[in-house]
Design a protein around this motif. Structure first.
Motif: not given
Length: 380
Positions: A86, A89, A179
């Motif tokens: 994501r 992250q 993402d």
């Protein structure tokens, strides 16, 4: 020679001549080939709805190579290879100790410079107050103002250094920019990495997925109209045929058309997008895109089995019911077991569909009864 002998010779020669002619005639009759049994198809017009097919390459809409922006040793990997990540992250971490120390030193230096600035400000204020009472030399006031200005610049430089060192510290941690799917890590724990050089990994977006095709410039206007038309999730204008010849279950839409035509190939890139919620499409896959032809006009169509290829050219045999005649034809799209005829035939002509292997120009033919749909065809 007497008269009777002369007549005998004449009659004998005539008899031989008549016998010879009769024998030659019999030989000619025996040499004539028998008619070839054939089946025929009457050329008619039909609805020429078909799909144009283009080779295509699957590519992500977003893809980036992850490279470090600072030097050091890799001390942390926080993902599983090939997993979904994501945006934001944490992915990698580079040894922070040196960068933390540099940051602390830069902050301490900033505090020193800010303290000096406070002192310089107080000195300048005091000297200006004394100047109002004519109790200090003008030169001393000027020196105080100069010291204040220098202290202000020192503080600005210290703040810039803190920001620079802080940026380096932040760069020791690498985060996902969007993402997507991350690949197999190219660097392992403990690896020494160099800023801007070491490739750590590649991350790409995967839903939706782009599919690039090169279209001929003569089709550009048609594609521009398709782009403006748009589409819906039920639209079947664009189909994707996967490498195993399976049809991808989701339709596509035109995402963009490139800026310019390649003058060497006369083609231009068109990019389509397809939903990829199940991650069935992978970057780099080769596939075929089928695009529904929107031509509404009816076309002449005949069975594909009537076509004969000779050295890259295409022919058919037509017949008037007595003999076969070879005709060169120009082919269009193949639609099921039919093929569109662009040129070379007229509506109503009869083309031979079975028995063509035994034919040549002018061969006599015997037309058989048309076969019902689904019946096996005669061997050629």
């Amino acid at each position: 020679m007497n008269k009777q002998l002369s007549w005998a010779i004449i009659f004998t020669g005539a008899g031989c001549f008549l016998w010879s002619c009769k024998d030659d005639k019999g030989k000619n009759q025996q040499a004539a080939p028998p008619p070839v049994p054939v089946n025929v198809y009457t050329v008619t017009k039909g609805n020429a709805t078909y799909y144009d097919q283009y080779p295509a390459t699957v590519t992500p809409l977003n893809q980036v190579d992850l490279r470090p922006q600072v030097n050091g040793y890799l001390t942390g990997i926080f993902f599983k290879d090939g997993s979904q990540v994501r945006k934001g992250q944490k992915l990698y971490e580079i040894d922070r100790q040196q960068y933390v120390a540099n940051y602390q030193q830069a902050e301490a230096n900033l505090q020193v410079q800010e303290t000096n600035l406070v002192k310089a400000q107080k000195d300048a204020d005091r000297y200006h107050e004394l100047e109002k009472h004519d109790a200090i030399a003008k030169q001393q006031v000027d020196y105080a103002d100069a010291a204040l200005a220098a202290a202000q610049k020192q503080v600005a430089a210290a703040k810039a250094n803190v920001e620079s060192v802080g940026t380096g510290l932040r760069y020791t941690t690498i985060y996902a920019p969007f993402d997507g799917t991350i690949g197999i890590s190219q660097a392992k724990l403990g690896t020494s990495v160099s800023a801007g050089q070491t490739l750590l990994n590649t991350i790409s977006s995967d839903d939706p997925m782009a599919v690039d095709v090169a279209i001929d410039q003569k089709d550009l206007y048609r594609f521009e109209r398709l782009k403006k038309k748009g589409g819906t999730v039920k639209d079947s204008t664009f189909k994707l045929i996967l490498p195993g010849q399976e049809t991808y279950p989701f339709p596509g839409q035109i995402y963009l058309i490139d800026r310019a035509v390649d003058p060497q190939t006369g083609t231009i890139k068109a990019r389509l997008v397809f939903s990829n919620k199940e991650s069935d499409l992978k970057a780099g896959m080769t596939a075929n895109v089928q695009i529904l032809n929107d031509a509404k006009a009816e076309k002449l169509m005949i069975p594909q089995k009537a076509i004969i290829e000779q050295m890259g050219e295409y022919f058919v045999y037509t017949t008037d019911g007595k003999a076969a005649h070879q005709k060169k034809v120009s082919l269009g799209a193949r639609i099921g077991d039919q093929v569109v005829i662009n040129d070379g035939l007229n509506e109503g002509e009869q083309v031979i569909t079975d028995g063509t292997q035994k034919l040549k120009e002018g061969s006599p033919v015997q037309i058989g009864q048309p076969k019902p749909a689904g019946a096996p065809t005669a061997a050629k």
